[in-house]
Design a protein around this motif. Structure first.
Motif, mmCIF file in Angstrom:
data_model
loop_
_atom_site.group_PDB
_atom_site.id
_atom_site.type_symbol
_atom_site.label_atom_id
_atom_site.label_comp_id
_atom_site.label_asym_id
_atom_site.label_seq_id
_atom_site.Cartn_x
_atom_site.Cartn_y
_atom_site.Cartn_z
ATOM 1 N N ALA A 33 0.854 -1.109 0.061
ATOM 2 C CA ALA A 33 -0.060 -0.017 -0.048
ATOM 3 C C ALA A 33 1.001 1.206 0.050
ATOM 4 C CB ALA A 33 -0.907 0.032 1.213
ATOM 5 N N TRP A 34 1.942 1.340 0.700
ATOM 6 C CA TRP A 34 2.898 2.573 0.794
ATOM 7 C C TRP A 34 3.637 2.519 -0.666
ATOM 8 C CZ3 TRP A 34 3.071 6.720 2.983
ATOM 9 C CH2 TRP A 34 4.433 7.399 3.336
ATOM 10 N N GLN A 35 3.894 1.558 -1.158
ATOM 11 C CA GLN A 35 4.471 1.724 -2.557
ATOM 12 C C GLN A 35 3.526 2.340 -3.684
ATOM 13 O OE1 GLN A 35 5.632 -2.378 -3.215
ATOM 14 N NE2 GLN A 35 7.757 -2.090 -2.300
ATOM 15 N N ALA A 36 2.304 1.786 -3.198
ATOM 16 C CA ALA A 36 1.270 2.405 -4.134
ATOM 17 C C ALA A 36 0.687 3.848 -3.845
ATOM 18 C CB ALA A 36 0.152 1.461 -4.328
ATOM 19 N N THR A 37 1.365 4.334 -2.807
ATOM 20 C CA THR A 37 0.860 5.732 -2.206
ATOM 21 C C THR A 37 1.850 6.856 -3.020
ATOM 22 O OG1 THR A 37 0.145 4.851 -0.311
ATOM 23 C CG2 THR A 37 0.373 7.219 -0.336
ATOM 24 N N ARG A 38 1.242 7.731 -3.507
ATOM 25 C CA ARG A 38 2.032 8.948 -3.923
ATOM 26 C C ARG A 38 1.924 10.179 -2.814
ATOM 27 N NH1 ARG A 38 -1.276 8.791 -8.852
ATOM 28 N NH2 ARG A 38 -0.237 7.695 -10.329
ATOM 29 N N GLN A 39 0.835 10.269 -1.918
ATOM 30 C CA GLN A 39 0.953 11.321 -1.275
ATOM 31 C C GLN A 39 0.343 10.998 0.042
ATOM 32 O OE1 GLN A 39 -1.372 14.571 -2.502
ATOM 33 N NE2 GLN A 39 -0.468 14.549 -4.399
ATOM 34 N N LEU A 40 -0.666 9.850 0.374
ATOM 35 C CA LEU A 40 -1.227 9.894 1.708
ATOM 36 C C LEU A 40 -1.693 8.493 1.860
ATOM 37 C CD1 LEU A 40 -1.946 11.397 4.419
ATOM 38 C CD2 LEU A 40 -4.186 11.920 3.683
ATOM 39 N N LEU A 41 -1.237 7.671 2.744
ATOM 40 C CA LEU A 41 -2.009 6.409 3.257
ATOM 41 C C LEU A 41 -2.397 6.488 4.375
ATOM 42 C CD1 LEU A 41 -2.204 3.525 2.970
ATOM 43 C CD2 LEU A 41 0.066 3.058 4.092
ATOM 44 N N VAL A 42 -3.780 5.988 4.498
ATOM 45 C CA VAL A 42 -4.636 5.999 5.813
ATOM 46 C C VAL A 42 -4.797 4.658 6.178
ATOM 47 C CG1 VAL A 42 -6.728 6.842 6.791
ATOM 48 C CG2 VAL A 42 -5.537 8.310 5.210
ATOM 49 N N ILE A 43 -4.829 4.296 7.501
ATOM 50 C CA ILE A 43 -5.027 3.017 7.904
ATOM 51 C C ILE A 43 -6.125 3.220 8.918
ATOM 52 C CG2 ILE A 43 -4.276 0.738 8.902
ATOM 53 C CD1 ILE A 43 -1.649 1.378 7.650
ATOM 54 N N VAL A 44 -7.385 2.481 8.866
ATOM 55 C CA VAL A 44 -8.177 2.605 9.904
ATOM 56 C C VAL A 44 -8.669 1.256 10.351
ATOM 57 C CG1 VAL A 44 -10.583 3.517 10.513
ATOM 58 C CG2 VAL A 44 -9.243 4.417 8.800
ATOM 59 N N GLU A 45 -8.705 1.136 11.687
ATOM 60 C CA GLU A 45 -9.191 -0.410 12.353
ATOM 61 C C GLU A 45 -9.981 0.331 13.561
ATOM 62 O OE1 GLU A 45 -8.258 -3.466 11.592
ATOM 63 O OE2 GLU A 45 -7.269 -2.526 9.866
ATOM 64 N N PRO A 46 -10.992 -0.646 13.983
ATOM 65 C CA PRO A 46 -11.777 -0.490 14.910
ATOM 66 C C PRO A 46 -11.050 -0.083 16.396
ATOM 67 C CG PRO A 46 -12.288 -2.949 13.967
ATOM 68 C CD PRO A 46 -10.832 -2.170 13.508
ATOM 69 N N GLY A 47 -11.802 0.708 16.993
ATOM 70 C CA GLY A 47 -11.105 1.604 17.923
ATOM 71 C C GLY A 47 -11.412 0.720 19.328
ATOM 72 N N ALA A 48 -10.776 -0.305 19.368
ATOM 73 C CA ALA A 48 -10.754 -1.209 20.620
ATOM 74 C C ALA A 48 -9.400 -1.743 21.121
ATOM 75 C CB ALA A 48 -11.554 -2.686 20.226
ATOM 76 N N PRO A 49 -9.162 -2.176 22.170
ATOM 77 C CA PRO A 49 -7.725 -2.501 22.717
ATOM 78 C C PRO A 49 -7.123 -3.279 21.840
ATOM 79 C CG PRO A 49 -9.253 -2.454 24.724
ATOM 80 C CD PRO A 49 -10.099 -2.366 23.379
ATOM 81 N N ALA A 50 -7.695 -4.532 21.382
ATOM 82 C CA ALA A 50 -7.188 -5.648 20.517
ATOM 83 C C ALA A 50 -6.503 -5.179 19.402
ATOM 84 C CB ALA A 50 -8.225 -6.520 20.262
ATOM 85 N N PHE A 51 -7.194 -4.104 18.789
ATOM 86 C CA PHE A 51 -6.691 -3.396 17.454
ATOM 87 C C PHE A 51 -5.642 -2.467 17.345
ATOM 88 C CE2 PHE A 51 -10.973 -5.011 17.215
ATOM 89 C CZ PHE A 51 -10.938 -6.115 16.415
ATOM 90 N N PHE A 52 -5.468 -1.828 18.591
ATOM 91 C CA PHE A 52 -4.646 -0.659 18.671
ATOM 92 C C PHE A 52 -3.106 -1.057 18.365
ATOM 93 C CE2 PHE A 52 -1.888 2.450 21.113
ATOM 94 C CZ PHE A 52 -2.014 3.595 20.307
#
Length: 184
Positions: A33-52
């Protein structure tokens, strides 16, 4: 996970996917994903302790790859979040009628919790802090808890500091604000 190369895009978003992958798959997907990013990469996961830890690990991988953290972090140092706590945010989202019926919910919205990291190619240098809790308002002052390049701090903004007070009065959980002076 089977494609070896992804086409280039200005913005790449990975949403609620990494938690379903193995560690090696996760590392590979983030790298591609970073290699495919020209400007900005955003990663979103559920807001729970297991995913932080997934977000924290992705953050480290992107910094090691030369990325510059745009949000929510205001620095590129190790995450100062104490053990047992996690950095997450909330957003009200509309519930479709079918979901409201299925959950026997009365409200037409719910608070969705999420954790995220946004990394960009261009260097960025923050001069403020991200609020990691809602401000606590009292008579004559507001207490805010924020994360900046030196760690997590609580600041008390007195009402007599009119400019800073006005800025913080409008702030909420997740807001980015200028460095606050401790006036207590």
């Amino acid at each position: 996970t089977s494609d070896t190369a992804w086409p280039m895009h200005d913005i790449v978003v990975i949403g609620h996917v990494l938690n379903e992958l193995s560690d090696s798959q996760r590392t590979s997907v983030i790298a591609r994903a970073w290699q495919a990013t020209r400007q900005l990469l955003v990663i979103v996961e559920p807001g729970a302790p297991a995913f932080f830890p997934i977000i924290t690990s992705a953050r480290h991988q992107l910094i090691d790859a030369g990325g510059s953290i745009a949000a929510p972090c205001t620095h590129h140092h190790a995450c100062p979040m104490p053990a047992g706590q996690w950095c997450h945010f909330g957003q009200k989202v509309a519930r479709p009628d079918v979901q409201r019926t299925a959950k026997a919910a009365e409200l037409g919205w719910e608070e969705a919790k999420y954790a995220f990291v946004a990394c960009q190619r261009a260097p960025i240098h923050h001069t403020g802090m991200r609020l990691i809790h809602d401000p606590v308002r009292a008579k004559g002052y507001i207490d805010v808890v924020g994360c900046d390049k030196t760690g997590i701090h609580t600041h008390r903004i007195q009402k007599r500091d009119t400019q800073r007070y006005a800025q913080v009065r409008r702030a909420h959980w997740g807001s980015f604000i200028d460095e606050a002076k401790d006036n207590s």
